[in-house]
Design a protein around this motif. Sequence first.
Motif, PDB file in Angstrom:
ATOM      1  N   LEU A   1       0.826  -1.214   0.000  1.00 31.69           N
ATOM      2  CA  LEU A   1       0.000   0.000   0.000  1.00 31.69           C
ATOM      3  C   LEU A   1       0.859   1.263   0.000  1.00 31.69           C
ATOM      4  CD1 LEU A   1      -2.912  -0.908   2.429  1.00 31.69           C
ATOM      5  CD2 LEU A   1      -3.023  -0.534  -0.025  1.00 31.69           C
TER       6      LEU A   1
ATOM      7  N   ARG B   1       0.655   3.942  -3.019  1.00 35.48           N
ATOM      8  CA  ARG B   1       0.335   5.357  -2.768  1.00 35.48           C
ATOM      9  C   ARG B   1       1.477   6.265  -3.209  1.00 35.48           C
ATOM     10  NH1 ARG B   1      -2.732   3.947   2.483  1.00 35.48           N
ATOM     11  NH2 ARG B   1      -4.797   3.658   1.609  1.00 35.48           N
TER      12      ARG B   1
ATOM     13  N   SER C   1       1.403   6.966  -6.892  1.00 34.20           N
ATOM     14  CA  SER C   1       0.371   7.884  -7.381  1.00 34.20           C
ATOM     15  C   SER C   1       0.876   9.332  -7.393  1.00 34.20           C
ATOM     16  CB  SER C   1      -0.895   7.773  -6.535  1.00 34.20           C
ATOM     17  OG  SER C   1      -0.646   8.217  -5.218  1.00 34.20           O
ATOM     18  N   ARG C   2       1.937   9.587  -6.667  1.00 38.90           N
ATOM     19  CA  ARG C   2       2.575  10.910  -6.676  1.00 38.90           C
ATOM     20  C   ARG C   2       3.857  10.782  -7.490  1.00 38.90           C
ATOM     21  NH1 ARG C   2       0.623  13.692  -1.661  1.00 38.90           N
ATOM     22  NH2 ARG C   2      -0.912  12.226  -0.866  1.00 38.90           N
TER      23      ARG C   2
ATOM     24  N   GLN D   1      -3.523  -6.222  -4.796  1.00 37.33           N
ATOM     25  CA  GLN D   1      -2.696  -5.015  -4.764  1.00 37.33           C
ATOM     26  C   GLN D   1      -1.271  -5.309  -5.217  1.00 37.33           C
ATOM     27  OE1 GLN D   1      -3.297  -4.010  -0.695  1.00 37.33           O
ATOM     28  NE2 GLN D   1      -5.239  -2.980  -1.081  1.00 37.33           N
TER      29      GLN D   1
END
Length: 135
Positions: free
Chosen positions: A3, A7, A10-11, A63
Amino acid sequence: LVLLLLRATSRTRLFSYIPEFYVEALMDSFHALRRGDPPFIPPPALSLADPNSTAPPPDCLDQLVTFLVRHFNDARIVNPDVRDVLLQSISVLLQYKEFVKAFEINTAAREGLIRSLLGSFDGRFWIPISNILLR
């Protein structure tokens, strides 16, 4: 850990600064748990069957598959050895029909795996990619 990496990806700029040992630790721990006797991370079909199981929820595998599919050919991963670890993990998982199901039901894999494989078909990775495409 998966995770955190999803995350961070995503940046756009943040993922470039994540130490590569996070990715290596994720893959090493997954494969160690997968090879256990009995496997701690069961294939997707088994993880849905036993609600009292101590195994992680089935979305952990989903995931992980998402991370593998999206980032084995990511230009932000500059170390070719880390890219190779991700590609080899896909190759190993696709050898087992239970894990093939995880790739089949994963949205990111259905939409982008073949395109990403063909996009990374270069001088360094053509042999493992050919093996993956044959499966």
